[in-house]
Design an enzyme around this catalytic site. Structure first.
Site, PDB file in Angstrom:
ATOM      1  N   GLU A  50       0.845  -1.199   0.000  1.00 23.12           N
ATOM      2  CA  GLU A  50       0.000   0.000   0.000  1.00 23.12           C
ATOM      3  C   GLU A  50       0.882   1.252   0.000  1.00 23.12           C
ATOM      4  OE1 GLU A  50      -3.713   1.734   2.687  1.00 23.12           O
ATOM      5  OE2 GLU A  50      -2.150   0.539   3.650  1.00 23.12           O
ATOM      6  N   LYS A 135      -8.696   4.010  -2.687  1.00 21.12           N
ATOM      7  CA  LYS A 135      -9.251   3.479  -1.435  1.00 21.12           C
ATOM      8  C   LYS A 135     -10.557   4.193  -1.099  1.00 21.12           C
ATOM      9  CE  LYS A 135      -7.588   2.125   3.172  1.00 21.12           C
ATOM     10  NZ  LYS A 135      -6.422   2.182   4.075  1.00 21.12           N
ATOM     11  N   CYS A 169      -5.514  -2.407   2.111  1.00 24.43           N
ATOM     12  CA  CYS A 169      -5.439  -2.498   3.576  1.00 24.43           C
ATOM     13  C   CYS A 169      -6.799  -2.740   4.216  1.00 24.43           C
ATOM     14  CB  CYS A 169      -4.759  -1.240   4.125  1.00 24.43           C
ATOM     15  SG  CYS A 169      -4.041  -1.435   5.775  1.00 24.43           S
TER      16      CYS A 169
END
Length: 348
Positions: A50, A135, A169
């Site tokens: 990430e 994200k 994540c």
């Protein structure tokens, strides 16, 4: 993707490494070196952590928002544009090695100075940028840094290694996001993580990564490649040189785990914990068939007359202009209040 005949069999590589902190050019150079190394070992899919380029905003967890503000600006100035020259370098490396590359980056928003996204790039083996996933919801303290993405990037990409999806994540905990990828036919899932030694004392990051990865693999009967960053001494010196307590926290063990998990939820090979390195494993998508007979949650093991997921794929921006109204006919005297009529009708 309609899979017929022989299903893909290939070597996957999960990179566990630290960035060259807040230096995009040097981190991309490191990534290119790791791509070449992994490709030299036969890897056709290479996954990076990430926001590997150029690193994670740990100050959100260790400083007040006011203290961290200058660091936010430093990260913004070090972030990359998509598309842009750093992406072109990564695309060229993927093409030169014939590998599919998945890598996390800090992406500058093009519409507003100061906007940052936690993005994951999916690059095909011919160098094509197949997708950019932003994200959806920055996790907890991350909201001080990143703007959330939208549903347009939650997609499965058709690649030579099979139908591939990715999440960053904490959103690997989002059941609906994961289900959407499965419903799109995902068979290879790439999850990107960061080492999180500054988490609460009772939180074992390496265990959390393993649990989430195993859960998605087992539920979806697919392969998961998970890549996590590490924290270098250079990063600790940069962020915590004058704060022994933070420096000690950043060296906390069991804060990173990378590996490859099969459709039974078990690691295909031993995961890597904390240390820098690359985990390799052979993936045979044919192994996804028989487990589906027992539990296929996007097929026979569901009731779509009872449960239904709506996924809005509309790209969202700061402005959604209304359609332009049709022009008024130019007849009659000019009306300055409304802008109608023909100005020539008022000429003497």
């Amino acid at each position: 993707m309609q899979l017929t005949g022989d299903l893909p069999r290939f070597t996957a590589a999960a990179v566990q490494a630290a960035p060259v902190y807040l230096d995009a050019a040097a981190t991309v150079e490191k990534a290119v070196s790791l791509i070449r190394e992994a490709a030299g070992r036969g890897a056709q899919l290479i996954a990076f952590p990430e926001v590997f380029v150029p690193g994670y905003p740990y100050w959100n967890w260790t400083m007040t928002p006011v203290q961290g503000s200058a660091w936010y600006e430093r990260l913004y100035r070090s972030a990359i544009d998509v598309p842009g020259p750093h992406v072109d370098t990564l695309r060229a490396a993927a093409a030169a090695t014939g590998t599919t590359v998945v890598i996390g980056v800090n992406e500058r928003g093009s519409h507003s100075l100061g906007v940052l996204y936690n993005s994951v790039l999916v690059i095909g083996p011919d160098g094509t940028l197949l997708g950019v996933h932003r994200k959806l919801v920055p996790t907890w303290a991350e909201k001080l840094t990143w703007t959330g993405g939208d549903g347009s990037s939650v997609r499965v990409h058709q690649t030579p290694v099979g139908p591939l999806g990715t999440l960053a994540c904490g959103e690997n905990t989002n059941t609906l996001a994961r289900f959407s990828l499965l419903a799109q036919g995902e068979l290879v899932h790439v999850s990107t993580y960061i080492s999180l030694p500054v988490a609460p004392a009772d939180y074992d990051m390496s265990e959390a990564i393993a649990i989430r990865t195993a859960a998605h693999s087992f539920e979806g009967k697919l392969f998961s490649v998970v890549s996590c960053s590490t924290i270098s001494e250079e990063m600790i010196e940069t962020l915590a040189a004058d704060d022994p307590e933070t420096a000690e926290a950043m060296r906390r063990p069991r804060s990173a785990l990378s590996g490859i998990f099969g459709p039974d939820g078990r690691p295909v090979t031993e995961p890597l914990v904390d240390e820098e390195g690359i985990v390799y494993a052979e993936i045979d998508l044919g192994r996804c068939i028989q487990p589906k007979q027992m539990h296929d949650i996007i097929g026979h093991y569901n009731r779509f007359d009872v449960f239904r997921l709506h996924h809005d794929r509309t790209p969202r921006g700061p402005l959604e202009p209304s359609p332009e109204p049709p022009p008024a006919p130019l007849t009659g005297p000019w009306q300055p209040e409304t802008g109608t009529g023909n100005p020539q009708d008022t000429a003497g």
